[in-house]
Enzyme design. Sequence first.
Site, mmCIF file in Angstrom:
data_model
loop_
_atom_site.group_PDB
_atom_site.id
_atom_site.type_symbol
_atom_site.label_atom_id
_atom_site.label_comp_id
_atom_site.label_asym_id
_atom_site.label_seq_id
_atom_site.Cartn_x
_atom_site.Cartn_y
_atom_site.Cartn_z
ATOM 1 N N ASP A 1 4.331 8.218 -33.009
ATOM 2 C CA ASP A 1 3.626 7.241 -33.834
ATOM 3 C C ASP A 1 4.522 6.572 -34.875
ATOM 4 O O ASP A 1 4.100 5.611 -35.524
ATOM 5 C CB ASP A 1 2.455 7.911 -34.574
ATOM 6 C CG ASP A 1 1.270 8.170 -33.662
ATOM 7 O OD1 ASP A 1 1.284 7.703 -32.507
ATOM 8 O OD2 ASP A 1 0.334 8.861 -34.098
ATOM 9 N N LYS B 1 -3.174 5.089 -40.577
ATOM 10 C CA LYS B 1 -3.522 4.253 -39.424
ATOM 11 C C LYS B 1 -4.796 4.788 -38.797
ATOM 12 O O LYS B 1 -5.169 5.966 -38.944
ATOM 13 C CB LYS B 1 -2.386 4.218 -38.399
ATOM 14 C CG LYS B 1 -1.980 5.560 -37.800
ATOM 15 C CD LYS B 1 -2.854 6.100 -36.676
ATOM 16 C CE LYS B 1 -2.334 7.418 -36.112
ATOM 17 N NZ LYS B 1 -3.293 8.076 -35.188
#
Length: 292
Positions: free
Chosen positions: A138, A13
């Site tokens: 996350d 990401k």
Amino acid sequence: MMTETTYWPAPAKLNLFLYINGRQANGYHELQTLFQFLDHGDTLAITPNHSGTINLSPAIDGVDEKDNLIIKAAKALQNHTGCSQGADIHLEKHLPMGGGLGGGSSDAATTLVALNHLWQTQVSQTTLANIGLGLGADVPIFIHGHAALAEGVGEKLTSVCPDEKYYLVVKPDVSISTAAIFTHPDLQRSTPKRTVSELMTQKHENDCEKIARKQFPEVDKAVSWLLEYAPSRMTGTGACVFAEFDTAHDAQNTLDTMPNWLTGFVARGLNRSPLLDALQQLDARQQHTVSQ
């Protein structure tokens, strides 16, 4: 239970922006950050077993087995569901540790999503995300599987569709722990909260970058080099830095000039995670097999 080996992506990401709005009484930071996935990441080969044990190979240098997020994720799902099945997991590692690309969190999320399917434990996506949040802030975004604005400590997600640009991602020869940035006394912690429309249209920045560049000269040097070619900034708490391009050709041309003190790769930004595609394809294959 399936017993064949299946292959699952654990994509990287980027934090296209990251703002710190305050600090909670428990020490966690209030954030506004924009997550987008990349078509680049780790791969997990998973074979369910009947022994109930979780076996991971190869071992990751510097990470004790009890601290490995893949093993912790698998055991968390076992504990939540009472599942007696196990798994043999082989990790093909591409994402650097301490790079801000979410490698460990993505591996954990892929483990949860894959084993929930393979063990047929039928846990909802929301519950999987809650289990994942216990492993790391996350993890929920990787289970969510769509580009999103994350708020709170990262658990409040609003799906958005930023441009899917091409990125050159580079890593200087340094690893940065999240704690090293978030505990720094000079970290900017008072950026005002903004609306989604304001966040998506204003210039993107990262409140962690100033501290990282000050504490780690290698990061400062990487940002300075990339800024000569395209808009560039750090992702997460670093150490990786990325530049955005409109074409893969332009990104590759810049990669070809990269100095030897950096490592890097070119990837496409994705608003839908490859993990969701893998799950959908496996579902379709199984349904086809059942219908025959």
